[in-house]
Write an enzyme that holds these catalytic residues in place. Structure first.
Site, mmCIF file in Angstrom:
data_model
loop_
_atom_site.group_PDB
_atom_site.id
_atom_site.type_symbol
_atom_site.label_atom_id
_atom_site.label_comp_id
_atom_site.label_asym_id
_atom_site.label_seq_id
_atom_site.Cartn_x
_atom_site.Cartn_y
_atom_site.Cartn_z
ATOM 1 N N GLN A 78 9.060 84.104 75.663
ATOM 2 C CA GLN A 78 9.207 83.316 76.893
ATOM 3 C C GLN A 78 9.223 84.254 78.100
ATOM 4 O OE1 GLN A 78 12.487 80.552 77.030
ATOM 5 N NE2 GLN A 78 11.750 79.667 78.920
ATOM 6 N N PHE A 79 8.049 84.430 78.696
ATOM 7 C CA PHE A 79 7.932 85.356 79.822
ATOM 8 C C PHE A 79 8.772 84.924 81.013
ATOM 9 C CE2 PHE A 79 4.738 82.278 81.053
ATOM 10 C CZ PHE A 79 4.757 82.291 82.445
ATOM 11 N N THR A 80 9.097 83.640 81.124
ATOM 12 C CA THR A 80 9.869 83.161 82.278
ATOM 13 C C THR A 80 11.298 83.705 82.297
ATOM 14 O OG1 THR A 80 10.469 81.106 81.146
ATOM 15 C CG2 THR A 80 8.480 81.076 82.516
#
Length: 151
Positions: A78-80
């Site tokens: 999850q890059f966020t």
């Protein structure tokens, strides 16, 4: 590297309406990777994750680790998690690693966790896919760890 750990009764990842992975009692682990991350970040987080005492013992006290109880672990990229919200109202993801850096680090993290847990109890999402994650948070227990800010 950042991880967000949620103790769950169950969790699953679907892609395109089809279940890709599912676990029972254990942990859903969301993983954010930045360009500066290294194997040292992976090793530190793996040790903390697998030995984190967030499962109840016989007295109902959070005193058991995933390693001890043989918990399932679902790891989802999850890059966020690397978002910066310092300026304005639109998050910036400039700290998130590009796929050519992030994919090998994500795969190495999954491999280390699997090795620590005996391999069979670790499931994953698909890096970069549009995933729908479902979970039943147990507690709720949610813990944040950042390998660059070891608190």
């Amino acid at each position: 590297m950042r991880i967000l750990i949620q103790r769950v009764r169950k969790a699953s990842v679907a892609i395109g309406g089809e279940t890709h992975s599912a676990i029972g009692r254990g942990m859903l682990v969301l993983v954010g990777i930045e360009e500066a991350d290294t194997r040292d970040d992976i090793l530190w987080l793996t040790g903390k994750l697998t030995r984190l005492r967030i499962f109840d013992d016989e007295a109902g006290v959070m005193n058991r680790s995933a390693e001890e109880i043989g918990a399932d672990i679902l790891i989802v990229s999850q890059f966020t998690l690397m978002a910066s919200t310092k300026k304005g109202n639109r998050p910036s993801y400039i700290r998130a690693a590009r796929p050519e850096t992030a994919v090998p680090l994500y795969e190495a993290f999954v491999a280390e966790v699997a090795a620590a847990m005996g391999g069979e109890r670790v499931r994953t999402g698909v890096f970069g896919a549009d995933m729908q994650v479902e979970l039943v948070n147990d507690g709720p227990v949610t813990i944040w760890m950042d390998s660059k800010n070891k608190e």
